[in-house]
Design a protein around this motif. Structure first.
Motif, mmCIF file in Angstrom:
data_model
loop_
_atom_site.group_PDB
_atom_site.id
_atom_site.type_symbol
_atom_site.label_atom_id
_atom_site.label_comp_id
_atom_site.label_asym_id
_atom_site.label_seq_id
_atom_site.Cartn_x
_atom_site.Cartn_y
_atom_site.Cartn_z
ATOM 1 N N LEU A 26 -2.573 -7.177 -12.906
ATOM 2 C CA LEU A 26 -3.268 -5.908 -12.652
ATOM 3 C C LEU A 26 -2.266 -4.767 -12.596
ATOM 4 C CD1 LEU A 26 -5.879 -6.679 -9.819
ATOM 5 C CD2 LEU A 26 -6.127 -6.970 -12.281
ATOM 6 N N ASP A 27 -2.551 -3.692 -13.277
ATOM 7 C CA ASP A 27 -1.930 -2.371 -13.244
ATOM 8 C C ASP A 27 -0.450 -2.274 -13.569
ATOM 9 O OD1 ASP A 27 -2.132 -2.844 -9.920
ATOM 10 O OD2 ASP A 27 -0.338 -1.738 -10.537
ATOM 11 N N ARG A 28 0.230 -3.363 -13.726
ATOM 12 C CA ARG A 28 1.620 -3.340 -14.179
ATOM 13 C C ARG A 28 1.835 -4.551 -15.099
ATOM 14 N NH1 ARG A 28 5.298 -1.533 -8.811
ATOM 15 N NH2 ARG A 28 4.032 0.305 -8.334
ATOM 16 N N GLY A 29 2.873 -4.470 -15.958
ATOM 17 C CA GLY A 29 3.138 -5.565 -16.878
ATOM 18 C C GLY A 29 4.375 -6.341 -16.455
ATOM 19 N N HIS B 109 5.845 10.461 -11.227
ATOM 20 C CA HIS B 109 5.158 9.304 -11.830
ATOM 21 C C HIS B 109 3.903 8.929 -11.053
ATOM 22 C CE1 HIS B 109 8.998 7.725 -14.077
ATOM 23 N NE2 HIS B 109 8.688 8.981 -14.382
ATOM 24 N N ASN B 110 3.702 9.453 -9.846
ATOM 25 C CA ASN B 110 2.373 9.322 -9.214
ATOM 26 C C ASN B 110 2.093 10.484 -8.270
ATOM 27 O OD1 ASN B 110 3.787 8.619 -6.833
ATOM 28 N ND2 ASN B 110 2.267 7.067 -6.263
ATOM 29 N N ASP B 111 0.819 10.672 -7.962
ATOM 30 C CA ASP B 111 0.401 11.828 -7.143
ATOM 31 C C ASP B 111 0.985 11.776 -5.742
ATOM 32 O OD1 ASP B 111 -3.052 11.784 -8.407
ATOM 33 O OD2 ASP B 111 -1.223 12.654 -9.263
ATOM 34 N N ASN C 152 7.735 3.147 -18.436
ATOM 35 C CA ASN C 152 6.882 3.665 -19.511
ATOM 36 C C ASN C 152 6.508 5.135 -19.322
ATOM 37 O OD1 ASN C 152 6.918 1.153 -20.701
ATOM 38 N ND2 ASN C 152 5.047 0.475 -19.676
ATOM 39 N N ARG C 153 6.291 5.560 -18.064
ATOM 40 C CA ARG C 153 5.913 6.963 -17.849
ATOM 41 C C ARG C 153 7.089 7.895 -18.147
ATOM 42 N NH1 ARG C 153 2.106 5.885 -12.475
ATOM 43 N NH2 ARG C 153 0.356 5.063 -13.688
ATOM 44 N N LYS C 154 8.301 7.390 -17.912
ATOM 45 C CA LYS C 154 9.505 8.181 -18.252
ATOM 46 C C LYS C 154 9.583 8.299 -19.774
ATOM 47 C CE LYS C 154 14.388 8.638 -17.120
ATOM 48 N NZ LYS C 154 14.128 10.071 -17.023
ATOM 49 N N SER D 70 0.867 -1.188 0.000
ATOM 50 C CA SER D 70 0.000 0.000 0.000
ATOM 51 C C SER D 70 0.901 1.236 0.000
ATOM 52 C CB SER D 70 -0.926 -0.008 1.216
ATOM 53 O OG SER D 70 -0.130 -0.177 2.374
ATOM 54 N N GLU D 71 1.828 1.238 -0.964
ATOM 55 C CA GLU D 71 2.808 2.333 -1.080
ATOM 56 C C GLU D 71 2.135 3.654 -1.429
ATOM 57 O OE1 GLU D 71 2.382 -0.089 -3.203
ATOM 58 O OE2 GLU D 71 2.184 0.835 -5.182
ATOM 59 N N SER D 72 0.952 3.596 -2.034
ATOM 60 C CA SER D 72 0.308 4.847 -2.453
ATOM 61 C C SER D 72 -1.179 4.803 -2.160
ATOM 62 C CB SER D 72 0.520 5.065 -3.962
ATOM 63 O OG SER D 72 -0.251 4.146 -4.715
ATOM 64 N N GLY D 73 -1.778 6.000 -2.134
ATOM 65 C CA GLY D 73 -3.227 6.073 -1.940
ATOM 66 C C GLY D 73 -3.954 5.341 -3.047
ATOM 67 N N TRP D 74 -3.371 5.409 -4.263
ATOM 68 C CA TRP D 74 -4.025 4.734 -5.393
ATOM 69 C C TRP D 74 -4.066 3.234 -5.139
ATOM 70 C CZ3 TRP D 74 -2.846 0.772 -8.607
ATOM 71 C CH2 TRP D 74 -3.759 0.552 -9.639
ATOM 72 N N ARG D 75 -2.973 2.659 -4.665
ATOM 73 C CA ARG D 75 -2.941 1.204 -4.489
ATOM 74 C C ARG D 75 -3.875 0.768 -3.369
ATOM 75 N NH1 ARG D 75 -0.821 -2.312 -7.195
ATOM 76 N NH2 ARG D 75 0.596 -0.829 -8.136
ATOM 77 N N ALA D 76 -3.992 1.568 -2.350
ATOM 78 C CA ALA D 76 -4.938 1.241 -1.270
ATOM 79 C C ALA D 76 -6.353 1.229 -1.843
ATOM 80 C CB ALA D 76 -4.822 2.267 -0.153
ATOM 81 N N ASP E 160 10.094 5.919 -5.431
ATOM 82 C CA ASP E 160 9.447 4.638 -5.115
ATOM 83 C C ASP E 160 7.933 4.735 -4.921
ATOM 84 O OD1 ASP E 160 10.425 1.878 -2.888
ATOM 85 O OD2 ASP E 160 9.869 1.968 -5.004
ATOM 86 N N PHE E 161 7.301 5.676 -5.568
ATOM 87 C CA PHE E 161 5.840 5.876 -5.546
ATOM 88 C C PHE E 161 5.299 6.287 -4.165
ATOM 89 C CE2 PHE E 161 4.793 5.151 -9.774
ATOM 90 C CZ PHE E 161 5.207 3.919 -10.262
ATOM 91 N N THR E 162 6.209 6.681 -3.218
ATOM 92 C CA THR E 162 5.672 7.013 -1.887
ATOM 93 C C THR E 162 5.799 8.514 -1.589
ATOM 94 O OG1 THR E 162 7.771 6.794 -0.694
ATOM 95 C CG2 THR E 162 6.468 4.783 -1.009
ATOM 96 N N ILE F 5 0.454 11.754 -11.927
ATOM 97 C CA ILE F 5 -0.448 10.740 -12.500
ATOM 98 C C ILE F 5 -1.142 9.986 -11.366
ATOM 99 C CG2 ILE F 5 -0.486 8.631 -13.911
ATOM 100 C CD1 ILE F 5 2.162 9.691 -15.230
ATOM 101 N N ASP F 6 -2.331 9.598 -11.520
ATOM 102 C CA ASP F 6 -3.212 8.780 -10.673
ATOM 103 C C ASP F 6 -4.570 9.425 -10.448
ATOM 104 O OD1 ASP F 6 -1.043 7.043 -8.193
ATOM 105 O OD2 ASP F 6 -1.484 6.650 -10.306
ATOM 106 N N ALA F 7 -4.612 10.758 -10.250
ATOM 107 C CA ALA F 7 -5.880 11.460 -9.937
ATOM 108 C C ALA F 7 -6.485 10.952 -8.620
ATOM 109 C CB ALA F 7 -6.883 11.304 -11.076
HETATM 110 O O1 GYE Z 1 0.461 4.849 -10.444
HETATM 111 C C1 GYE Z 1 1.064 4.156 -8.193
HETATM 112 C C2 GYE Z 1 1.263 2.785 -7.575
HETATM 113 O O2 GYE Z 1 1.221 0.353 -10.812
HETATM 114 C C3 GYE Z 1 0.289 2.061 -12.211
HETATM 115 O O3 GYE Z 1 1.622 1.927 -8.685
HETATM 116 C C4 GYE Z 1 0.493 1.564 -10.772
HETATM 117 C C5 GYE Z 1 1.240 2.569 -9.914
HETATM 118 C C6 GYE Z 1 0.417 3.805 -9.497
HETATM 119 O O4 GYE Z 1 2.243 2.801 -6.603
HETATM 120 O O5 GYE Z 1 0.324 5.019 -7.361
#
Ligand code: GYE
Length: 311
Positions: free
Chosen positions: A103-106, A211-213, A158-160, A26-32, A182-184, A239-241
């Protein structure tokens, strides 16, 4: 052939299924939010979800996937923390005839190791962010500092790439410094503090691309601590909104974000259901939409709306 269809389709519809979910953490609000939405989507469908939080470590994800295989789950969801190192364990899932959905990553591995991948077009997200900056600064010189996502993850790569493609034709815009946060939030703040010190207290910095909010929100705090105005002295695009970036926008402290839906599980469960019921092979890549938001798009309203979406 028909017998294969018969075998694959005896499974009931989504109801009654048991699905293992190897979540990064749960590194980010988006992932939570992704986690809570996935649990809601499973509940809606009568799916029993077995949840494993890897605390950002790939070895914990691999262990969790092995555990799901041993339990004989009907399917496995995995948000792969980095792109490499999945062949062995996904091969074991394939041998056990357990479909895997990313999910959400490749991942950098053969496509026949997973049923489908539900994610955004992360190159596009980077180029939408870059295009916004190009339009905003015109031909004014603009030194950019970049907060990268987790090293080796497809969103960071990819975002870079997308952002660099968008600014490539504009010599007045350059990435002066780039480092992973590290997205945190905490790491985003810490790395931004270093950028500010290295760039004449921030006076040389025109824009920050995160790369993320969550990293952007951390960086916004660092910019304020340095006595500068985020959103004015230093433009902020990410990114994330997530709700908190709209709160910053409403305060004039952030300028643009590219939306990433937290609902990857809905399309994933739908594809799984169709596959188990009728052997229907889904698209290999189910791409979610990316939309730019700026302060012109009712940030207060967006904050309220998203607060209810599992964030
Ligand atoms: O942008 C970020 C999360 O994998 C696209 O991972 C996701 C990213 C997202 O840490 O908030």
């Amino acid at each position: 052939g028909a017998s294969m269809i018969a075998i694959c389709c005896t499974a009931a519809s989504a109801a009654g299924l048991t699905v293992g979910f190897s979540q990064i953490g749960s590194e980010s609000g988006w992932r939570a939010a992704e986690t809570s939405v996935t649990k809601q989507e499973a509940e809606k469908r009568g799916i029993t979800l077995k949840f494993a939080d890897a605390q950002q470590k790939q070895e914990n994800q691999i262990k969790a996937i092995r555990g799901f295989i041993a339990q004989g789950v009907n399917a496995i969801l995995v948000a792969p923390v980095v792109a490499t190192g999945w062949e062995q364990v996904l091969g074991e899932a394939k041998d056990a005839k357990i479909p895997v959905i990313l999910l959400d990553r490749g991942i950098d591995a053969s496509k026949d190791l997973y049923l489908t991948s539900v994610a955004s077009d992360q190159v596009k997200e980077g180029s939408v962010a870059g295009d916004w900056l190009v339009k905003t600064v015109g031909d004014k010189p603009c030194r950019v500092v970049e907060l990268q996502g987790t090293v080796g993850s497809t969103p960071a790569i990819n975002r870079k790439k997308g952002f660099e493609e968008a600014i490539a034709g504009h010599k007045n815009i350059s990435i002066a410094r780039s480092q992973t946060g590290d997205f945190t939030r905490s790491k985003g703040k810490e790395v931004m503090e270093g950028f500010l010190k290295a760039e004449n207290g921030g006076k040389n910095i025109c824009a920050m691309y995160a790369h993320n909010d969550d990293m952007a929100v951390g960086a916004i705090q660092a910019i304020k601590d340095a006595g500068l105005k985020p959103g004015k002295d230093i433009l902020v695009v990410s990114i994330d909104a997530v709700p908190d970036i709209f709160q910053a926008m409403a305060a004039g402290e952030a300028n643009a974000t590219v939306e990433l839906t937290p609902n990857m599980a809905g399309p994933a469960f739908d594809a799984l259901d169709a596959y188990l019921k009728s052997g229907k092979q889904p698209e290999k890549f189910i791409i979610t939409q990316s939309k730019l938001y700026t302060p012109a798009d009712d940030p207060k309203g967006e904050y309220e709306r998203r607060k209810g979406l599992g964030y």
